[in-house]
Design an enzyme around this catalytic site. Structure first.
Site, short mmCIF file in Angstrom:
data_model
loop_
_atom_site.label_atom_id
_atom_site.label_comp_id
_atom_site.label_asym_id
_atom_site.label_seq_id
_atom_site.Cartn_x
_atom_site.Cartn_y
_atom_site.Cartn_z
N HIS A 1 35.75 26.55 39.78
CA HIS A 1 35.75 27.03 38.40
C HIS A 1 37.02 26.57 37.68
O HIS A 1 38.05 26.32 38.30
CB HIS A 1 35.63 28.55 38.33
CG HIS A 1 36.81 29.30 38.89
ND1 HIS A 1 37.92 29.63 38.13
CD2 HIS A 1 37.06 29.80 40.13
CE1 HIS A 1 38.78 30.29 38.88
NE2 HIS A 1 38.30 30.40 40.09
N ASP B 1 38.09 28.28 34.56
CA ASP B 1 38.71 29.32 33.76
C ASP B 1 39.89 29.93 34.51
O ASP B 1 39.92 29.96 35.74
CB ASP B 1 37.71 30.40 33.35
CG ASP B 1 37.02 31.05 34.54
OD1 ASP B 1 36.53 30.30 35.41
OD2 ASP B 1 36.96 32.29 34.62
N ASP C 1 44.44 28.74 41.68
CA ASP C 1 43.15 29.40 41.46
C ASP C 1 42.55 28.94 40.13
O ASP C 1 42.82 29.52 39.10
CB ASP C 1 43.34 30.91 41.47
CG ASP C 1 42.04 31.68 41.40
OD1 ASP C 1 40.96 31.05 41.50
OD2 ASP C 1 42.09 32.90 41.24
N GLU D 1 34.30 32.38 35.85
CA GLU D 1 34.27 32.95 37.19
C GLU D 1 35.13 34.19 37.28
O GLU D 1 34.83 35.13 38.02
CB GLU D 1 34.75 31.91 38.21
CG GLU D 1 34.67 32.35 39.66
CD GLU D 1 35.93 33.04 40.17
OE1 GLU D 1 35.91 33.53 41.31
OE2 GLU D 1 36.93 33.12 39.43
N GLU D 2 36.22 34.23 36.52
CA GLU D 2 37.21 35.28 36.69
C GLU D 2 36.69 36.66 36.30
O GLU D 2 37.19 37.67 36.78
CB GLU D 2 38.47 34.96 35.87
CG GLU D 2 39.23 33.72 36.35
CD GLU D 2 39.86 33.92 37.72
OE1 GLU D 2 39.77 35.03 38.27
OE2 GLU D 2 40.44 32.96 38.24
N GLU E 1 38.26 28.11 47.18
CA GLU E 1 39.17 29.11 46.62
C GLU E 1 40.39 29.24 47.54
O GLU E 1 40.30 29.02 48.75
CB GLU E 1 38.47 30.46 46.51
CG GLU E 1 37.57 30.60 45.29
CD GLU E 1 38.33 31.09 44.07
OE1 GLU E 1 39.57 31.29 44.17
OE2 GLU E 1 37.71 31.27 43.01
#
Length: 337
Positions: free
Chosen positions: A107, A109, A140, A174-175, A198
């Site tokens: 991801h 974001d 991340d 995603e967050e 991740e």
């Protein structure tokens, strides 16, 4: 069954990684310098799409349509407008398929930076200091996204060729909800396996806690501080509710022994309060307070059951505490079901 790689084949891949590593870090810096808070991922996604096109992937951009995917089990209640952002998918197909397909998902974001002045380096500077790269989203998980792309580069440079479909997914949101990945699944992008790099302490994780995010609003009775008992502090009510919820967290964590892989984790059902805002004037008993947070649940559990447990527990507390009941807490579920 496919034969494992020989030591010489592994060395060829490692050498290819090293040969292109500085280019990989440079691309990561470019992505980190491109701020991509939730709902603002379009620019960085355009960069990713361009990189995949340059590598001759079959690239598609597609948005997240809440109305189209709201019945999908992976979908969560939308908390942002997706109009100005999109997912990116890059596909490569083998000439003849004889292996298993793979998705490499990441991801773009990132979460807010808090106070930039508290950072050693500006949050979007992508400053390299020794073996570390500093910047919001570097770990991340833009490093994982870039690693996906450059890992395939290295494998190809080492002389290996695909034997099954390969897809690189760069997803949004995603967050908070995971709706970017949900939209990809809904669109039919599936494979025999999915790898999501991740940052998990360099451990392979095959199961993870689910997450529900909540918002709780309390209302007080304004009063002058010379006689606070004549009113009711919405902030004090919120603090009391938070303490009660932490008791629920303890109860849930005591259930971890029932779930393989979670027995040794200290806090798999983590309940975290991440934001709180309340009050109107330093010299008044506050009327309003809002706090937001997240709770975890174990694989296989119904998240709505966990949500109902929170609501029922708060209801029982209010039935026992008439003064707290006057704060009339309102519980809302705001993402990641």
């Amino acid at each position: 069954m496919t034969e494992p790689l020989s030591p010489s084949e592994i060395d060829r891949i490692k050498q290819a990684v090293e040969a292109n590593f500085e280019t990989q870090v440079s691309f990561l810096q470019d992505l980190v310098r491109t701020a991509s808070l939730r709902g603002e991922e379009a620019e960085v996604q355009t960069m990713v799409a361009r990189a995949l096109v340059d590598r001759r992937y079959d690239v598609e951009r597609f948005g997240v349509d809440p109305q189209a995917v709201d019945e999908h089990p992976a979908y969560s209640p939308a908390t942002i407008d997706y109009a100005d952002t999109f997912n990116v998918s890059g596909m490569k197909m083998p000439k003849a398929q004889k292996g298993k397909s793979l998705i490499l998902n990441a991801h773009t974001d990132v979460v807010p930076t808090a106070d930039p002045s508290a950072w050693t380096y500006p949050p979007f500077s992508a400053t390299r200091d020794g073996d570390w790269l500093y910047g919001r989203g570097a770990g991340d998980m833009k490093a994982g996204l870039v690693a996906n792309i450059f890992a395939v580069d290295a494998i190809e440079a080492a002389g290996f060729r695909l034997t099954a479909p390969l897809q690189i997914q760069s997803v949004v949101d995603e967050e908070t909800t995971g709706n970017g990945a949900a939209a990809a699944i809904h669109r039919g992008y599936t494979a025999d396996a999915v790898l999501i790099p991740e940052p998990t302490d360099e451990q392979l994780v095959f199961a993870n806690s689910g997450v529900i995010k909540f918002k709780i609003t309390t209302r007080g009775v304004p009063a002058h501080p010379r006689d606070p008992d004549s009113g009711l502090s919405a902030i004090d009510a919120a603090i009391q509710l938070i303490a009660h919820l932490k008791g629920l967290e303890k109860k849930w964590n005591e259930e971890r022994h029932k779930h393989p892989g979670f027995e040794k984790l200290r806090n798999p059902a983590s309940l975290n309060v991440g934001t709180i805002s309340g009050g109107e004037w330093p010299s008044s008993v506050p009327f309003g307070c809002v706090f937001e947070g997240r709770i975890g649940f174990f694989p296989g559990e119904d998240p709505w059951e966990r949500a109902r447990e929170v609501e029922d527990s708060i209801g029982a507390l209010l039935a026992e505490d008439a003064r707290l009941a006057r704060s009339a807490p309102v519980v809302e579920w705001v993402g990641t079901m």
